[in-house]
Write a protein that holds these residues in place. Structure first.
Motif, mmCIF file in Angstrom:
data_model
loop_
_atom_site.group_PDB
_atom_site.id
_atom_site.type_symbol
_atom_site.label_atom_id
_atom_site.label_comp_id
_atom_site.label_asym_id
_atom_site.label_seq_id
_atom_site.Cartn_x
_atom_site.Cartn_y
_atom_site.Cartn_z
ATOM 1 N N ILE A 94 -26.342 22.003 -14.599
ATOM 2 C CA ILE A 94 -25.168 22.697 -14.068
ATOM 3 C C ILE A 94 -24.397 21.689 -13.211
ATOM 4 O O ILE A 94 -24.975 21.084 -12.302
ATOM 5 C CB ILE A 94 -25.585 23.914 -13.208
ATOM 6 N N ILE A 101 -28.998 20.677 -11.006
ATOM 7 C CA ILE A 101 -27.734 21.141 -10.416
ATOM 8 C C ILE A 101 -27.125 19.947 -9.675
ATOM 9 O O ILE A 101 -27.748 19.416 -8.735
ATOM 10 C CB ILE A 101 -27.953 22.300 -9.429
ATOM 11 N N MET A 141 -24.659 27.550 -6.989
ATOM 12 C CA MET A 141 -25.264 27.436 -8.327
ATOM 13 C C MET A 141 -26.749 27.790 -8.270
ATOM 14 O O MET A 141 -27.264 28.482 -9.146
ATOM 15 C CB MET A 141 -25.105 26.010 -8.872
ATOM 16 N N LEU A 142 -27.403 27.319 -7.208
ATOM 17 C CA LEU A 142 -28.826 27.620 -7.052
ATOM 18 C C LEU A 142 -29.024 29.135 -6.903
ATOM 19 O O LEU A 142 -29.938 29.716 -7.499
ATOM 20 C CB LEU A 142 -29.381 26.868 -5.834
ATOM 21 N N CYS A 189 -21.087 21.226 -10.781
ATOM 22 C CA CYS A 189 -20.068 21.990 -10.070
ATOM 23 C C CYS A 189 -19.227 21.067 -9.191
ATOM 24 O O CYS A 189 -19.638 19.955 -8.854
ATOM 25 C CB CYS A 189 -20.709 23.086 -9.224
ATOM 26 N N VAL A 221 -23.434 23.430 -4.545
ATOM 27 C CA VAL A 221 -24.722 23.442 -5.258
ATOM 28 C C VAL A 221 -25.559 24.650 -4.852
ATOM 29 O O VAL A 221 -26.306 25.197 -5.667
ATOM 30 C CB VAL A 221 -25.519 22.130 -5.048
ATOM 31 N N VAL A 242 -31.751 19.490 -7.330
ATOM 32 C CA VAL A 242 -30.403 19.675 -6.802
ATOM 33 C C VAL A 242 -29.936 18.367 -6.169
ATOM 34 O O VAL A 242 -30.674 17.758 -5.383
ATOM 35 C CB VAL A 242 -30.391 20.773 -5.721
#
Lengths: 285, 465
Positions: A153, A130, A170-171, A155, A167, A104
């Motif tokens: 991903i 991410i 998303m996680l 964002c 983030v 991340v």
């Protein structure tokens, strides 16, 4: 003197420099950093190593122009030199075959997590990336990251890239879809690393964060980079910069990062005055 | 011989109320007339105690005799046979416990001001068009790596170069000099003087690699593939903290950080120089050694209204040199003796605002032979502060020991050597200075460099370990 071999604007205020540093490039490992000093009156600036190409003797750094020194660094071009470069410093990332890992990153944490993500995948992990930014214009290294991981991903806070959210959102989605995550790596703003760590703690996912406290010598001599981990004081420059995110006192780190806000503001103002006031017409690309 | 004056020739210095506001050096140095007058006080003993008292055995009566006769060039030649860093030693050696402490005049009157004379002759040379060169022996073909460019490393490098060996110094910081550059303030040891003496060592043919962190870029074992011998002189660079509540608040510095910002990075010239430093109004310095004095006096020069030194024992136990304590007091540093901090109190943003202290009394002697300080129950009190500097000592930097298999290290983290040779447990590797002794003095580190150089030269010639 260290020569700048290449320069690229990655996003607004975010630049990438390739430096001629064969010895450091040979030794650099993911997660390590360098310290550089631009000129005789300059401060020592710690920057994570974004990439190294040992065969060409090239070391890559990426930085955001947030203060006087990084702004000045941003005015340098290919062919220019910086005065000092020291590294590689800090302990490298522990790269093992964990299984499924999530990397991340927020903002300029992306170039820092890039070599880590790549090494983790090479070690046989399934890597989910991410990366989050404030808006579409600030997105960095999307293509490189996509190549480095199994799934990426991207964002944005404002949704301007079509995927709105932080983030951590998303996680959460990755966790919710039933993914068994064996380890999480997080690099970025302190508040982001704190929120990621809080989330992964709830789900018992071991999490490594890369801390960015103020540094001076960065060789263990001064202690300005002290952080609290599991109630104990550690020096991020030699004991880190990576630590167990579930044990870091992020609030203390955030407070300590504000030690010189007034001085930093003053330096930026003086720098801007000098840049606009000289009349030479020199502007950055 | 004329009657010897009982008093030494005083060295003029900046008045305390003036110098507490500037970073210029405190003493002005001797004029040639003053130097000759002081040199003439030397009795030229047949068996000079001063030389035995000197860790690097400078021929003290020899150089002083030349000064007395006005032959400054000859005096410098004598000096450089044994000491390539005289401008530094003349300023920072604790002469009162070494050469001057052993001066026979000292039994009945003031000893010869050997340190002042050493400083004079070095500063005199700096005003000359050319400096005295050392004789370099023919090349031996042997290569020596020196880790750290502080006093131990510079001395060993100079000695080994004179003997004809090829020497390369590896320094982690961006400037050479180690503690001479980052630790000792400008007003006590001007950085231009350190640069001059380092340049002299360079002019002898010693190579210097800056920004080179041994242990990270190359390990000692990797150096041994390229070099015939390695000297570790990495000093005591790891700052100690007391582990009391609030030590990580904003405005709490280690002395290493505070002094490195001010000395190496020239933060006192911010914003001309980029590195900032907190210019506190009420500064507390914790500790009683030379570093504590340096920090307390630096605070005054950065604009502090109060600079308060907090030390847990009494004045008699203070490890700082008497001259440093005297200078600090003259400049207005306040001493809170028999006092120890127990915790710090911060405001809502995490900035330190008060230090809570407890009074101490002296009990039975401890392992160091000094009376152990014991807290007086119920004696807690607070001092308002906005900056705190912790100067309670340093331990050795662990980087080299951690990355060098086969190198024996003590429980305290110091590298173990044979004190007569500087040899470590690892063949071809020598060590000296604070990395061996723990934090000590510049001249002791230089002495260790000299001892190791003698033994290293023998090793390189014979191959015997």
């Amino acid at each position: 003197m260290v020569k700048i071999l290449g320069k690229k604007l990655l996003a607004h205020g975010v630049k990438r420099l390739e430096l001629e540093a064969p010895e450091i490039a040979r030794k650099a490992r993911p997660g390590q950093f360098v310290v550089l000093r631009i000129h005789e009156e300059g401060e020592r600036i710690p920057l994570t190593i974004a990439d190294a190409r040992p065969d060409e003797g090239v070391l890559v750094i990426v930085f955001q122009e947030v203060g006087k020194s990084t702004m000045l660094l941003g005015t340098l071009n290919e062919g220019d030199s910086i005065m000092d470069l020291i590294g590689p410093l800090g302990k490298p990332t522990e790269i093992e075959r964990f299984g499924t890992v999530v990397c991340v990153a927020g903002g300029v944490g992306t170039p820092e997590i890039y070599p880590v993500a790549r090494a983790l995948r090479q070690a046989g992990n399934r890597v989910i990336g991410i990366i989050g930014f404030r808006n579409r214009e600030l997105i960095l290294m999307e293509d490189e990251m996509r190549r480095a991981v199994d799934e990426l991903i991207v964002c944005t806070d404002d949704g301007s890239n079509g995927n709105k959210g932080l983030v951590t959102d998303m996680l959460q989605r990755v966790i919710d879809r039933g993914e068994k995550i064996d380890r999480c790596f997080a690099v970025g703003p302190v508040i982001m690393m704190k929120m990621v760590s809080l989330l992964t703690k709830k789900h018992n996912i071991p999490t490594i964060v890369s801390l960015n406290p103020i540094m001076l010598d960065a060789t263990g001599m001064c202690g300005v980079c002290r952080v609290e981990v599991d109630g104990e004081t550690k020096f991020a420059c030699v004991d880190g910069p990576e630590f167990d995110g579930h044990k870091v006192n992020f609030d203390l780190l955030m407070a300590r990062l504000k030690t010189y806000v007034n001085e930093e503001r003053q330096a930026v103002e003086l720098f801007r005055q000098a840049q606009t006031g000289c009349g030479c017409g020199r502007r950055e690309a | 011989m004329a009657k010897v004056s009982p008093k030494r020739t005083p060295m003029k210095e900046q008045a305390p109320e003036v110098r507490r506001h500037n970073f210029d050096e405190v003493p002005f140095g001797y004029t040639p007339e003053e130097a000759r007058a002081e040199a003439q006080r030397c009795l030229q003993c047949k068996k000079p105690g001063c030389v035995e008292g000197c860790p690097v055995q400078v021929d003290i009566p020899g150089f002083i005799r030349h000064i007395a006769e006005g032959n400054f060039l000859e005096a410098m030649k004598v000096m450089k046979r044994t000491n390539v860093l005289p401008a530094i030693c003349g300023r920072v050696c604790p002469q009162e416990t070494q050469c001057e402490g052993a001066c026979v005049l000292g039994r009945k009157m003031e000893p010869v001001a050997i340190g002042n004379l050493e400083r004079f002759i070095a500063d005199w040379e700096a005003t000359q068009p050319e400096c005295v060169m050392c004789e370099i022996q023919p090349a031996t073909g042997k290569k020596v790596a020196v880790i750290g460019s502080g006093p131990a490393g510079l001395t060993l490098a100079g000695d080994m170069r004179k003997l004809g060996h090829e020497v390369t110094i590896f320094e982690a910081l961006h400037k050479p000099g180690g503690v001479l550059m980052y630790g000792i303030p400008e007003f006590r040891l001007p950085k231009a003087i350190v640069e001059r003496e380092v340049n002299f060592v360079r002019s002898m043919g010693v190579k210097l690699e800056l920004n080179y962190v041994v242990g990270k870029l190359k390990t000692v074992d990797e150096l041994l593939e390229e070099f015939d011998a390695v000297f570790i002189g990495t000093g005591a660079g790891l700052p100690l903290f007391m582990n009391i509540p609030g030590e990580n608040y904003l405005g709490v510095y280690s002395a290493n950080e505070y002094l490195t910002r001010s000395n190496l990075m020239k933060a006192y010239l911010f914003p001309k120089y980029d590195t900032p430093i907190v210019k506190g109004k009420n500064v507390a310095v914790i500790g009683g050694g030379n570093v504590a004095m340096d920090a307390a006096r630096t605070a005054l020069r950065l604009g502090a209204e109060r600079s308060i030194l907090i030390y847990r024992r009494s004045r008699d136990e203070m490890p700082a040199r008497a001259a440093e304590i005297h200078h600090a007091e003259e400049e207005g540093v306040e001493f809170q003796l028999l006092t120890n901090p127990v915790r710090y109190i911060a405001d809502e943003n995490g900035w330190v605002r008060e230090v809570e202290c407890i009074r101490m009394e002296l009990g039975e002697p401890d392992a160091s032979g000094r009376r152990r300080p014991v807290p007086v129950p119920g004696s807690e009190f607070r001092i308002p502060v906005d900056t705190v500097v912790i100067a309670i000592g340093n331990s050795p930097n662990p980087l080299i020991p951690q990355t060098t298999p086969g190198l024996e290290v003590s429980k305290r983290g110091t590298v173990v050597v044979d004190p007569d040779t500087g040899r470590t447990s690892k063949k071809g590797v020598f060590a000296g200075g604070d990395i061996v002794t723990g934090a000590a003095t510049v001249i002791l580190a230089m002495g260790a460099g000299r001892i190791a150089a003698r033994s290293m030269d023998e090793y390189l010639r014979t191959g015997r370990w």
